[in-house]
Write a protein that holds these residues in place. Sequence first.
Motif: not given
Lengths: 355, 301
Positions: B192, B195, B226-227, B258, B281-284, B286, B289
């Motif tokens: 993170d 990024e 996407t999660h 999820t 929550s939306v997690r693309g 990263t 991954d």
Amino acid sequence: MNRGFVSLSRAMLLGFVRDRTALFFTILFPLMFLALFGGLLKNQGVSRSQVVEVGQVAVLDQLPADAKAEISKVLDVTKMADPAKALDAVRKGDYAAAIEQQGDQVVVRYSAADLVRAGTVRGIMESLVQQSNLALAGTPPRLKLNSEQVEDKSLTAIQFVTPGLLGWAIATGATFGAAMTLVTWREKRILRRLRLSPVSIGSVIGARVGVSIGVALVQTAIFLGVGLLPYFGLKLSSYWWMSIPVILVGTLSFLSIGLLAGAWAKTQEAANVIAQLVVLPMAFLSGSFFPLDSAPKWLQTVAQIFPLRHLNQAMLDVMVRGKGPEAVLPQMGILAGFAIVVTALAAWLFRWDDV
Amino acid sequence: MVSTIEVSEIHKAYGAVKAVDGVSLEVEAGEFFGILGPNGAGKTTTLEIIEGLRQADAGQVRLFGSSPWPRNSAVLPRIGVQLQASSFFERLTAREQIRTFASLYGVGPKKADEMLDVVGLSDKADTRAEKLSGGQMQRLSIACALVHDPELVFLDEPTAALDPQARRNLWDLLRAINTQGRTIVLTTHYMDEAEILCDRVAIMDRGKILQSGPPAELVRGLDAATHIAIETGVLPVEEARRMFDGTVEVDDDGVSLTFVTRTPAPVLATLAERNALRGLSVRGATLEDVFLNLTGREYRA
Ligand SMILES: Nc1ncnc2c1ncn2[C@@H]1O[C@H](COP(=O)(O)OP(=O)(O)OP(=O)(O)O)[C@@H](O)[C@H]1O
Ligand SMILES: [Mg+2]
């Protein structure tokens, strides 16, 4: 370059004065020895002094038998008739002094070559004269010579104890200082960090040399200050200041030993042990704790390899024996040569970091 | 114009361990460059070769156009370095440390004290470095690296020991420095962090750079799922599975439900219709991954 030198010196000095252990072993510990030796040996004589009695010297000849025995413990009296011959012998250094009595005057002639012995003889004669004066004044003569009175004034161990212990203190300070700085700075990665800053190696080494010399001068001031206290009664000869340049080159030679130990050792513990293994035997064999005069000849020869031996000799010469400045030039040369050779060796072994 | 850093095909082996195995990279002036990788990937070794602390077995390094090895005193004033292991003078306080380092670069005590303030150590100025906490030492070490306003800063895991607040403060500081036009190279374990901060990252593993480029580009190139997560209990799992006819992977771990999908828009729309967005929550994808994709291994710092 200059700024690096100043700030690194400061950092090193602060690190030193905040290190209680280092302070103790470089200053307080040797000072304790000085107080101990200087105090305990105060009443203990050096070996007998050889003197010439020229003609008849009443104060010596007319001593009661037991007082004579007492005196013979400290004076080895040889009789000579010819004053000129006697003086010649003193000049040559065969005798510490020539004693002559001319009427009411007792004359002690001595050479400045050995002030300690000359002082001894003078002190003894003074007390004898005083005593016989008392006797003449009608006071009942003392049957026994008061040995305290005799020796107090004369046989000051402090004269040879001070330079020797000071030499040991300086050797300890400079050797450990250099070795520990080098190893600790390497272990704590300060050397690698400094390598990445625009500071020259000259500044790093210069700072260490500067701080060590400063510490050595402070040690000298403290030792002489304590020795000169009336209680210890150190008497410096007129060329004592010559001991300062001697101490400077001496410090350089101990620094070089420390640099070598520091360049070689990997850990603080190892550096500590190596420095200890060098300094202690060196101090013993260099006569820091007791004179080497009675040691076997071969041991005295072996001791010549130690810089401390030469430093001690040179300091004795100019501090208490009253020799002139030129007398210690050979020793200074030896010390400087030692420093150069060993520093070169250390530079060759030098590593910025362990990897 | 020459690049600030040019590295081509450097190698470094410790015995049988190939710590750096053919790394090439280029960093331009003003760039924020990150080297990412797990323990033992060779990040520190690479950095130390670039800084001139170690000599590469093979390959070439140019720092401002000249070689950093052996000690190159022309480039030293232009770089600031925070080493992975802190290095301080013994028995000196935080203030004395940074003032000493500052003066090595000809920087006055006032600037040094300001820098101490910038990293939030003013109240620890009179504490000896060895008595600082791990994170405080780290901050002092970073302050010492920045005190002379270097053009190029190397930071080896600068946020490793920091608490979340200090970490964010440091991010702000580094961004500000970078905005002034200074070049920053850092290593990190945190995806993170890379990024958020870096213009470009190089992902390293086992002495090699696997891939490099802007973080967003690396992630986009991945075509990862996407999660989407909502609170458990809002929807029963079976019902959720039925809603998407098994086209979406659904999982409930007792805390969140999820959905893993490559087409997040219809999933979100459906959930919105059912008013089932509590705890959304939306997690693309990263960098994590990306790493997983490149190595086939889960990224574990
Ligand atoms: N001085 C050394 N001697 C021997 N091996 C070393 C040395 N330094 C590093 N290595 C080895 O080289 C490899 C790379 O180490 P390096 O320190 O570059 O990793 P890193 O990516 O910085 O790891 P970390 O995230 O833990 O800091 C490791 O396998 C390490 O064991
Ligand atoms: Mg590392």
